[in-house]
Design an enzyme around this catalytic site. Structure first.
Site, short mmCIF file in Angstrom:
data_model
loop_
_atom_site.label_atom_id
_atom_site.label_comp_id
_atom_site.label_asym_id
_atom_site.label_seq_id
_atom_site.Cartn_x
_atom_site.Cartn_y
_atom_site.Cartn_z
N ASP A 260 34.93 6.30 -63.30
CA ASP A 260 34.53 5.86 -64.64
C ASP A 260 35.34 4.62 -65.03
O ASP A 260 36.57 4.66 -65.02
CB ASP A 260 34.79 7.00 -65.62
CG ASP A 260 34.19 6.76 -67.00
OD1 ASP A 260 34.08 5.59 -67.42
OD2 ASP A 260 33.86 7.75 -67.67
N GLY A 286 30.55 7.67 -61.13
CA GLY A 286 30.99 6.90 -62.28
C GLY A 286 30.90 7.65 -63.60
O GLY A 286 31.01 8.88 -63.65
N HIS A 287 30.69 6.88 -64.67
CA HIS A 287 30.71 7.39 -66.04
C HIS A 287 29.63 8.45 -66.26
O HIS A 287 29.90 9.53 -66.76
CB HIS A 287 30.51 6.21 -66.99
CG HIS A 287 30.62 6.53 -68.44
ND1 HIS A 287 31.71 7.13 -69.00
CD2 HIS A 287 29.74 6.30 -69.46
CE1 HIS A 287 31.52 7.27 -70.31
NE2 HIS A 287 30.33 6.78 -70.61
N PHE A 288 28.39 8.12 -65.89
CA PHE A 288 27.27 9.04 -66.08
C PHE A 288 27.15 9.96 -64.87
O PHE A 288 26.16 9.92 -64.12
CB PHE A 288 25.97 8.25 -66.31
CG PHE A 288 25.85 7.67 -67.69
CD1 PHE A 288 25.28 8.41 -68.72
CD2 PHE A 288 26.31 6.39 -67.97
CE1 PHE A 288 25.17 7.87 -70.00
CE2 PHE A 288 26.21 5.85 -69.25
CZ PHE A 288 25.65 6.59 -70.27
#
Length: 311
Positions: A260, A286-288
Protein backbone atom coordinates in the site's frame (compact mmCIF):
# COMPACT_ATOMS: atom_id res chain seq x y z
CA UNK A 1 -34.30 -47.86 -20.55
CA UNK A 2 -33.68 -44.38 -21.90
CA UNK A 3 -35.38 -42.84 -18.86
CA UNK A 4 -33.21 -44.97 -16.55
CA UNK A 5 -30.07 -43.84 -18.34
CA UNK A 6 -31.06 -40.18 -18.10
CA UNK A 7 -31.81 -40.49 -14.39
CA UNK A 8 -28.49 -42.25 -13.79
CA UNK A 9 -26.59 -39.56 -15.73
CA UNK A 10 -28.32 -36.78 -13.80
CA UNK A 11 -27.52 -38.41 -10.47
CA UNK A 12 -23.91 -38.96 -11.47
CA UNK A 13 -23.53 -35.36 -12.66
CA UNK A 14 -25.10 -34.01 -9.49
CA UNK A 15 -22.73 -35.99 -7.28
CA UNK A 16 -19.75 -34.71 -9.27
CA UNK A 17 -20.62 -31.06 -8.69
CA UNK A 18 -18.82 -29.33 -5.81
CA UNK A 19 -21.08 -28.53 -2.86
CA UNK A 20 -20.53 -24.79 -3.35
CA UNK A 21 -21.92 -24.98 -6.89
CA UNK A 22 -25.12 -26.58 -5.68
CA UNK A 23 -25.59 -23.98 -2.93
CA UNK A 24 -27.51 -20.93 -4.18
CA UNK A 25 -25.79 -17.57 -3.76
CA UNK A 26 -27.24 -15.21 -1.18
CA UNK A 27 -29.49 -12.56 -2.68
CA UNK A 28 -28.23 -9.01 -2.34
CA UNK A 29 -30.77 -6.21 -1.92
CA UNK A 30 -30.08 -2.63 -3.05
CA UNK A 31 -31.90 -0.09 -0.90
CA UNK A 32 -31.90 3.50 0.31
CA UNK A 33 -32.57 5.06 3.70
CA UNK A 34 -33.24 8.73 4.49
CA UNK A 35 -30.89 9.80 7.28
CA UNK A 36 -30.39 13.44 8.38
CA UNK A 37 -31.18 14.80 4.91
CA UNK A 38 -28.96 12.22 3.19
CA UNK A 39 -30.27 9.41 1.00
CA UNK A 40 -28.01 6.52 1.99
CA UNK A 41 -27.67 3.83 -0.64
CA UNK A 42 -26.77 0.45 0.80
CA UNK A 43 -26.41 -3.22 -0.02
CA UNK A 44 -27.90 -5.80 2.31
CA UNK A 45 -27.89 -9.58 2.36
CA UNK A 46 -28.16 -12.50 4.73
CA UNK A 47 -30.59 -13.65 7.44
CA UNK A 48 -32.20 -10.81 9.37
CA UNK A 49 -31.64 -12.60 12.68
CA UNK A 50 -27.97 -13.48 12.07
CA UNK A 51 -25.04 -11.61 13.67
CA UNK A 52 -24.53 -8.33 11.84
CA UNK A 53 -21.48 -7.16 9.91
CA UNK A 54 -21.14 -3.53 8.77
CA UNK A 55 -18.82 -2.96 5.80
CA UNK A 56 -17.36 0.54 5.42
CA UNK A 57 -15.54 1.42 2.20
CA UNK A 58 -12.96 4.14 1.65
CA UNK A 59 -11.72 6.84 -0.70
CA UNK A 60 -12.04 6.14 -4.41
CA UNK A 61 -14.60 3.42 -3.79
CA UNK A 62 -18.13 2.60 -2.65
CA UNK A 63 -20.03 -0.44 -1.43
CA UNK A 64 -19.33 -1.82 -4.92
CA UNK A 65 -15.94 -2.94 -3.60
CA UNK A 66 -17.77 -5.55 -1.48
CA UNK A 67 -19.72 -7.02 -4.40
CA UNK A 68 -18.01 -10.43 -4.12
CA UNK A 69 -17.52 -10.46 -0.35
CA UNK A 70 -21.16 -9.82 0.57
CA UNK A 71 -22.63 -13.04 -0.87
CA UNK A 72 -19.94 -15.11 0.90
CA UNK A 73 -20.50 -13.53 4.30
CA UNK A 74 -24.28 -13.49 3.86
CA UNK A 75 -24.48 -17.28 4.05
CA UNK A 76 -24.01 -16.94 7.81
CA UNK A 77 -24.27 -13.21 8.62
CA UNK A 78 -26.51 -10.22 8.10
CA UNK A 79 -24.33 -7.96 5.98
CA UNK A 80 -24.91 -4.25 5.41
CA UNK A 81 -22.67 -2.03 3.27
CA UNK A 82 -23.62 1.65 2.87
CA UNK A 83 -22.15 4.16 0.44
CA UNK A 84 -20.70 6.94 2.59
CA UNK A 85 -21.86 10.53 1.95
CA UNK A 86 -19.86 11.86 -0.98
CA UNK A 87 -19.47 8.43 -2.59
CA UNK A 88 -21.23 5.96 -4.85
CA UNK A 89 -25.01 6.24 -5.03
CA UNK A 90 -25.51 8.12 -1.76
CA UNK A 91 -26.82 11.66 -2.28
CA UNK A 92 -27.44 14.72 -0.14
CA UNK A 93 -30.98 15.90 -0.69
CA UNK A 94 -31.63 19.26 -2.41
CA UNK A 95 -31.65 22.17 0.00
CA UNK A 96 -29.60 20.33 2.64
CA UNK A 97 -26.29 21.92 3.59
CA UNK A 98 -23.84 19.13 4.37
CA UNK A 99 -20.30 19.77 5.58
CA UNK A 100 -18.02 16.96 4.46
CA UNK A 101 -16.14 16.20 7.64
CA UNK A 102 -15.49 12.81 9.19
CA UNK A 103 -17.54 13.81 12.23
CA UNK A 104 -20.56 14.50 10.02
CA UNK A 105 -20.10 11.37 7.89
CA UNK A 106 -19.82 9.26 11.05
CA UNK A 107 -22.90 10.92 12.54
CA UNK A 108 -24.95 9.93 9.49
CA UNK A 109 -23.64 6.36 9.49
CA UNK A 110 -24.20 6.04 13.25
CA UNK A 111 -27.83 7.14 12.79
CA UNK A 112 -28.07 4.71 9.87
CA UNK A 113 -27.01 1.79 12.10
CA UNK A 114 -29.71 2.77 14.61
CA UNK A 115 -32.31 2.94 11.84
CA UNK A 116 -31.21 -0.53 10.73
CA UNK A 117 -31.54 -1.90 14.26
CA UNK A 118 -27.84 -2.75 14.59
CA UNK A 119 -27.54 -3.05 18.36
CA UNK A 120 -24.45 -5.24 17.99
CA UNK A 121 -22.27 -5.55 14.92
CA UNK A 122 -18.83 -6.39 13.61
CA UNK A 123 -16.94 -3.76 11.60
CA UNK A 124 -15.00 -4.19 8.37
CA UNK A 125 -13.14 -0.93 7.78
CA UNK A 126 -11.04 0.15 4.82
CA UNK A 127 -9.28 3.47 4.19
CA UNK A 128 -11.81 6.27 4.99
CA UNK A 129 -14.13 3.66 6.42
CA UNK A 130 -11.66 3.29 9.30
CA UNK A 131 -12.01 6.78 10.83
CA UNK A 132 -15.77 6.53 10.37
CA UNK A 133 -15.79 3.15 12.08
CA UNK A 134 -13.46 4.36 14.84
CA UNK A 135 -15.89 7.12 15.73
CA UNK A 136 -18.71 4.56 15.91
CA UNK A 137 -16.62 2.33 18.16
CA UNK A 138 -15.54 5.10 20.54
CA UNK A 139 -19.12 6.42 20.81
CA UNK A 140 -20.74 2.97 21.12
CA UNK A 141 -18.04 0.61 22.43
CA UNK A 142 -20.39 -2.12 23.62
CA UNK A 143 -21.99 -2.41 20.18
CA UNK A 144 -18.79 -3.57 18.48
CA UNK A 145 -18.42 -7.36 18.41
CA UNK A 146 -15.27 -7.57 16.26
CA UNK A 147 -13.11 -5.53 13.89
CA UNK A 148 -11.63 -6.45 10.53
CA UNK A 149 -9.30 -3.76 9.24
CA UNK A 150 -8.24 -4.08 5.62
CA UNK A 151 -5.72 -1.28 5.19
CA UNK A 152 -7.74 0.80 7.63
CA UNK A 153 -5.23 2.88 9.56
CA UNK A 154 -5.37 3.53 13.32
CA UNK A 155 -1.80 4.62 14.14
CA UNK A 156 0.27 7.55 12.97
CA UNK A 157 3.21 5.33 12.02
CA UNK A 158 0.94 3.72 9.46
CA UNK A 159 0.89 6.91 7.37
CA UNK A 160 3.46 6.83 4.56
CA UNK A 161 5.42 9.69 3.06
CA UNK A 162 2.61 9.87 0.48
CA UNK A 163 0.66 11.97 2.98
CA UNK A 164 3.10 14.90 2.69
CA UNK A 165 0.75 17.14 0.70
CA UNK A 166 -2.10 16.42 3.09
CA UNK A 167 0.03 17.10 6.16
CA UNK A 168 1.07 20.41 4.63
CA UNK A 169 -2.57 21.35 4.05
CA UNK A 170 -3.57 20.27 7.59
CA UNK A 171 -0.92 22.55 9.05
CA UNK A 172 -1.76 25.47 6.74
CA UNK A 173 -5.16 25.11 4.99
CA UNK A 174 -4.51 27.88 2.49
CA UNK A 175 -6.21 28.08 -0.89
CA UNK A 176 -2.95 27.03 -2.54
CA UNK A 177 -2.46 23.99 -0.31
CA UNK A 178 -6.09 23.00 -0.80
CA UNK A 179 -5.74 23.21 -4.56
CA UNK A 180 -2.71 20.91 -4.42
CA UNK A 181 -5.00 18.12 -3.21
CA UNK A 182 -7.17 18.23 -6.33
CA UNK A 183 -4.80 15.92 -8.19
CA UNK A 184 -5.76 13.00 -5.95
CA UNK A 185 -9.20 13.01 -7.60
CA UNK A 186 -8.14 12.61 -11.23
CA UNK A 187 -9.07 9.38 -13.05
CA UNK A 188 -5.40 8.51 -13.50
CA UNK A 189 -4.70 8.94 -9.80
CA UNK A 190 -7.74 6.89 -8.80
CA UNK A 191 -6.61 4.09 -11.12
CA UNK A 192 -3.06 4.30 -9.72
CA UNK A 193 -4.38 3.71 -6.21
CA UNK A 194 -5.99 0.48 -7.42
CA UNK A 195 -2.95 -0.79 -9.32
CA UNK A 196 0.09 0.46 -7.40
CA UNK A 197 1.82 -2.40 -5.59
CA UNK A 198 -0.22 -5.06 -7.42
CA UNK A 199 1.85 -7.89 -8.94
CA UNK A 200 -0.70 -8.74 -11.62
CA UNK A 201 -2.83 -5.72 -12.53
CA UNK A 202 -4.99 -7.86 -14.83
CA UNK A 203 -6.73 -9.01 -11.62
CA UNK A 204 -8.09 -5.50 -11.00
CA UNK A 205 -11.52 -5.01 -12.58
CA UNK A 206 -11.47 -1.69 -14.47
CA UNK A 207 -15.07 -0.86 -13.56
CA UNK A 208 -13.91 -0.50 -9.94
CA UNK A 209 -11.84 2.63 -10.51
CA UNK A 210 -14.03 3.82 -13.39
CA UNK A 211 -17.14 3.81 -11.17
CA UNK A 212 -15.23 5.66 -8.47
CA UNK A 213 -14.12 8.32 -10.95
CA UNK A 214 -17.64 8.63 -12.33
CA UNK A 215 -19.01 9.23 -8.84
CA UNK A 216 -16.45 11.96 -8.20
CA UNK A 217 -17.37 13.60 -11.51
CA UNK A 218 -21.08 13.38 -10.63
CA UNK A 219 -20.91 14.51 -7.01
CA UNK A 220 -18.01 16.94 -7.43
CA UNK A 221 -14.40 17.18 -6.32
CA UNK A 222 -14.97 19.68 -3.51
CA UNK A 223 -16.44 17.17 -1.02
CA UNK A 224 -13.42 14.94 -1.64
CA UNK A 225 -10.99 17.78 -1.03
CA UNK A 226 -12.91 18.71 2.12
CA UNK A 227 -12.43 15.20 3.45
CA UNK A 228 -8.73 15.12 2.57
CA UNK A 229 -8.32 18.38 4.47
CA UNK A 230 -10.25 17.00 7.43
CA UNK A 231 -8.31 13.74 7.61
CA UNK A 232 -5.93 15.36 10.08
CA UNK A 233 -8.79 15.34 12.63
CA UNK A 234 -8.62 11.55 12.57
CA UNK A 235 -4.99 11.54 13.64
CA UNK A 236 -5.83 13.83 16.56
CA UNK A 237 -8.47 11.34 17.71
CA UNK A 238 -6.14 8.34 17.72
CA UNK A 239 -5.54 8.51 21.51
CA UNK A 240 -9.29 8.02 22.13
CA UNK A 241 -9.30 5.07 19.78
CA UNK A 242 -6.28 3.48 21.43
CA UNK A 243 -7.98 3.85 24.81
CA UNK A 244 -10.98 1.97 23.36
CA UNK A 245 -8.68 -0.81 22.17
CA UNK A 246 -7.00 -1.09 25.55
CA UNK A 247 -10.22 -1.10 27.57
CA UNK A 248 -12.45 -3.30 25.41
CA UNK A 249 -9.91 -5.50 23.58
CA UNK A 250 -12.25 -6.18 20.63
CA UNK A 251 -11.36 -9.25 18.54
CA UNK A 252 -9.34 -7.69 15.73
CA UNK A 253 -8.02 -8.92 12.40
CA UNK A 254 -5.75 -6.54 10.49
CA UNK A 255 -5.41 -7.96 6.98
CA UNK A 256 -3.22 -5.71 4.91
CA UNK A 257 -1.93 -5.21 1.39
CA UNK A 258 1.73 -4.81 2.31
CA UNK A 259 2.53 -2.74 -0.82
CA UNK A 260 0.00 0.00 0.00
CA UNK A 261 1.52 3.37 -0.99
CA UNK A 262 -0.46 5.22 1.71
CA UNK A 263 -0.93 2.90 4.70
CA UNK A 264 2.26 0.98 5.36
CA UNK A 265 2.68 -2.34 7.25
CA UNK A 266 3.79 -0.58 10.45
CA UNK A 267 0.20 0.59 10.84
CA UNK A 268 -1.05 -2.99 10.86
CA UNK A 269 1.60 -4.19 13.31
CA UNK A 270 0.73 -1.32 15.66
CA UNK A 271 -2.67 -2.82 16.49
CA UNK A 272 -0.89 -5.27 18.81
CA UNK A 273 0.41 -2.44 20.97
CA UNK A 274 -2.96 -1.66 22.53
CA UNK A 275 -4.67 -4.97 21.73
CA UNK A 276 -2.09 -7.77 22.12
CA UNK A 277 -4.47 -10.45 20.80
CA UNK A 278 -4.97 -8.64 17.48
CA UNK A 279 -4.24 -10.87 14.49
CA UNK A 280 -2.12 -9.40 11.69
CA UNK A 281 -1.93 -10.86 8.18
CA UNK A 282 -0.10 -9.43 5.16
CA UNK A 283 -0.97 -9.95 1.51
CA UNK A 284 1.38 -9.36 -1.42
CA UNK A 285 -0.72 -6.64 -3.03
CA UNK A 286 -1.58 -2.96 -2.81
CA UNK A 287 -4.13 -0.63 -1.21
CA UNK A 288 -7.27 -2.26 -2.64
CA UNK A 289 -6.32 -5.74 -1.47
CA UNK A 290 -9.89 -6.98 -1.78
CA UNK A 291 -9.72 -6.50 -5.56
CA UNK A 292 -6.86 -9.00 -5.99
CA UNK A 293 -7.12 -11.18 -2.87
CA UNK A 294 -10.85 -11.12 -2.20
CA UNK A 295 -11.11 -14.89 -1.87
CA UNK A 296 -8.38 -15.08 0.75
CA UNK A 297 -9.81 -12.14 2.67
CA UNK A 298 -13.27 -13.73 2.65
CA UNK A 299 -11.91 -17.07 3.89
CA UNK A 300 -9.88 -15.55 6.70
CA UNK A 301 -12.69 -13.20 7.65
CA UNK A 302 -15.25 -15.99 7.90
CA UNK A 303 -12.93 -18.07 10.05
CA UNK A 304 -12.21 -15.07 12.27
CA UNK A 305 -15.86 -14.09 12.67
CA UNK A 306 -17.02 -17.68 13.25
CA UNK A 307 -14.39 -18.08 15.96
CA UNK A 308 -15.08 -14.79 17.71
CA UNK A 309 -18.74 -13.83 17.36
CA UNK A 310 -20.74 -16.78 16.05
CA UNK A 311 -21.73 -18.78 19.13
Amino acid sequence: MILKSLLFAAATLGSALPAAAAEPAAQVHYRTADIQGVSIFYREAGPADAPAVLLLHGFGASSHMFRDLIPVLAKRYRVIAPDLPGFGQTTVKPGIAFDYTFDNVASVIDAFTVEQGLDRYALYVFDYGAPVGWRLAVANPTKITAIVSQNGNAYEEGLSAGWADMRKAWAAPTAENREALRRFNTPDMIKWQYTEGVRDTSLVAPESYELASAAIARIGEEPQIDLLLDYGSNVKQYPQLHAFFRQYQPPTLAIWGRNDPFFIPAGAEAYRRDNPTAEVRFLDTGHFAIETHGGEIATRMLEFLDRNIRR
